[in-house]
Design an enzyme around this catalytic site. Structure first.
Site, PDB file in Angstrom:
ATOM      1  N   LYS A 178       0.848  -1.199   0.000  1.00  0.00           N
ATOM      2  CA  LYS A 178       0.000   0.000   0.000  1.00  0.00           C
ATOM      3  C   LYS A 178       0.880   1.244   0.000  1.00  0.00           C
ATOM      4  CE  LYS A 178      -3.932   1.890   2.652  1.00  0.00           C
ATOM      5  NZ  LYS A 178      -4.759   1.682   3.872  1.00  0.00           N
ATOM      6  N   SER A 227      -9.595   1.770   2.989  1.00  0.00           N
ATOM      7  CA  SER A 227      -8.732   2.517   2.106  1.00  0.00           C
ATOM      8  C   SER A 227      -7.730   1.654   1.336  1.00  0.00           C
ATOM      9  CB  SER A 227      -7.974   3.581   2.903  1.00  0.00           C
ATOM     10  OG  SER A 227      -7.168   2.962   3.893  1.00  0.00           O
ATOM     11  N   SER A 263      -9.688  -0.662   7.222  1.00  0.00           N
ATOM     12  CA  SER A 263      -9.178  -0.526   5.861  1.00  0.00           C
ATOM     13  C   SER A 263      -8.482  -1.733   5.249  1.00  0.00           C
ATOM     14  CB  SER A 263      -8.232   0.665   5.776  1.00  0.00           C
ATOM     15  OG  SER A 263      -8.984   1.834   5.644  1.00  0.00           O
TER      16      SER A 263
END
Ligand code: GLN
Length: 473
Positions: free
Chosen positions: A66, A141, A165
């Protein structure tokens, strides 16, 4: 090529170990798939074409990361215009450990700006598409990480979970996603959103891969004072789950908290356990429903403090201005997106002198009550089960003008974050339109091995992975 990328991380490790493939061939197979698919899915912000490998257990098999986790020499944007061109001079501890154990970083995945959001629509660059239906969001996210794994563009990915997330995008994309105990993985190099909640997590198409990755990066770190010195375990050495000796608390929720298909799926999920002889008991938590509100006060407060470092001087974007005050203001005005500004405003408000007791202090007290209520369950039960999300992946744009609705995406994940408990998303079934439905299991602090063992038990029975392998597109 397709044959290689459809294999699991542990299968690829074994193939390389036996000399049937090289790590570099595996890496190139994934690069090839990214080249073919990612213009449609848009999971990656940056692709790392360079294969750099240190000998180790992970055999050079790639991991997607990420883009709020620092990677030395590779852009780390946090999905923000502010850090559009930021190249960290160091690796996050999680990343360096994976690299030292033979892992390779194939690219950086899209996210909501600074990990604030539930759909990747808050990314300053673009919205990632859900591989099961490209008109829908992949969740967030960590939506880029989830979409990359679900579409065979990476065998595993790192995400970060502050309120849900990792688990929520895993649920929307039909894969596993573990948020470990707070402090299990060092946060050094994870760009701070809400420091008392942030935790790096792992997404994969099966529990065993998560266990292997966790084993190779968990543990105390002198660079993160909140990392835990509790001994790590061989998480991939699964414990034999004996249903008749396993006590599970089934959380009850008001009907309106779930869509009707989720409600039905949740009943089936409960049935799944009872049919196999697990000891089940229904429990209603008095304070659960306050979790969401408490989270948005605490997370925004911490965010407002953490994000003050983006001042136009030290990191990333610097606006043109004649004096220093204007430089701060304009850099922040131009660099941050709407949602990030909203969080900073909410946080600054809750922390301001007149409202501190009423909001922030009160929220920390309720947080302790919620955590205590959950901890009490684990004095009696081994696991807690519940849904991961109120509904399946929603359409792109559907919740854009209603932040409160968007916030409700994390209704079922946030309380475990507030208490620092580990929890995992299990891809449970497909709905009538072929979209994945995710369910959750949580356990007491540092019981990741138990949590992954029961997840593996479930995967062996449900075989959800066949749905993914069956191949959408
Ligand atoms: N969706 C939640 C938020 O917007 C959680 C985000 C996260 O876990 N990083 O804050």
């Amino acid at each position: 090529m397709d044959e290689i990328v459809k294999k699991n991380y542990f299968e690829l490790m074994a193939l390389v170990d036996r000399g049937e493939l090289t790590g570099e061939e595996v890496y190139n197979a994934f690069l090839h798939t990214i080249d073919k698919k990612d213009h449609e899915i848009k999971a990656y912000l940056t692709i790392n074409k360079e294969y750099e490998y240190k000998k180790g257990e992970l055999k050079g098999i790639p991991i997607a990361v990420k883009d709020n986790i620092s990677t030395e020499g590779i852009k780390t944007t946090c999905g923000s215009k502010f850090l559009e061109n930021y190249i960290p001079p160091y690796d996050a501890t999680a990343v360096i450990r994976l690299k030292n154990n033979g892992g390779t970083i194939i690219g950086k995945t899209n996210l909501d700006e600074f990990a604030m959001g539930s759909s990747t629509e808050n990314s300053a660059f673009w919205t990632t598409k859900n591989p099961w239906d490209t008109e829908r969001v992949p969740g967030g996210s960590s939506g880029g990480s989830a979409a990359a794994v679900a579409s065979f563009q990476a065998p595993v990915a790192l995400g970060s979970d502050t309120g849900g997330s990792v688990r929520q995008p895993a649920a929307f994309c039909g894969i596993y996603g573990l948020k470990p105990t707070y402090g299990r993985i060092s946060r050094y190099g994870l760009v701070a959103f809400a420091s008392s909640l942030d935790q790096i997590g792992v997404l994969s198409r099966n529990p065993k891969d998560i266990a292997i990755i966790l084993k190779n990066m968990a543990g105390v770190d002198s660079m993160d004072a909140t990392s835990s010195s509790v001994k790590t375990e061989d998480y991939d050495d699964f414990i034999n789950i004996e249903p008749s000796r396993t006590k599970i608390a089934v959380l009850k929720f008001p009907k309106e908290s779930l869509s009707s298909e989720m409600k039905i799926a949740y009943d089936e999920y409960i049935d799944f356990y009872s049919k196999r002889g697990f000891i089940l008991e229904e429990i209603e938590l008095k304070y659960w429903e306050y979790g969401l509100f408490v989270y948005y006060i605490i997370a925004s407060s911490e965010a407002s403090a953490n994000l003050s470092r983006y001042d136009g001087i030290r990191f990333g974007k610097r606006a043109k201005a004649d004096d220093i005050e204007t430089l701060y203001l304009k850099s922040r005005e131009e660099g941050f997106g709407r949602e990030v500004k909203r969080r900073i405003l909410m946080g600054t408000y809750s922390l301001s002198a007149g409202f501190f007791d009423e909001y922030y202090m009160k929220a920390t007290k309720v947080r302790a009550v919620i955590s205590g209520e959950i901890k009490n369950i684990f004095n009696v039960y081994d696991f807690v089960i519940l849904p991961t999300t109120p509904e399946v992946a929603f359409k792109i744009g559907e919740k854009n003008d209603n932040p409160i609705k968007m916030y409700y995406s994390d209704y079922f994940t946030i309380p475990f974050s507030l208490g620092g408990f580990p929890a995992i998303n299990i891809p449970f079934k497909l709905n009538d339109s072929g979209l994945p439905i995710g369910m959750q299991i949580a356990s007491n602090h540092f019981k990741e091995r138990e949590l992954l063992s029961i997840s593996d038990f479930l995967e062996k029975e449900i075989k959800f992975e066949n749905n993914i392998l069956g191949g959408f597109r």
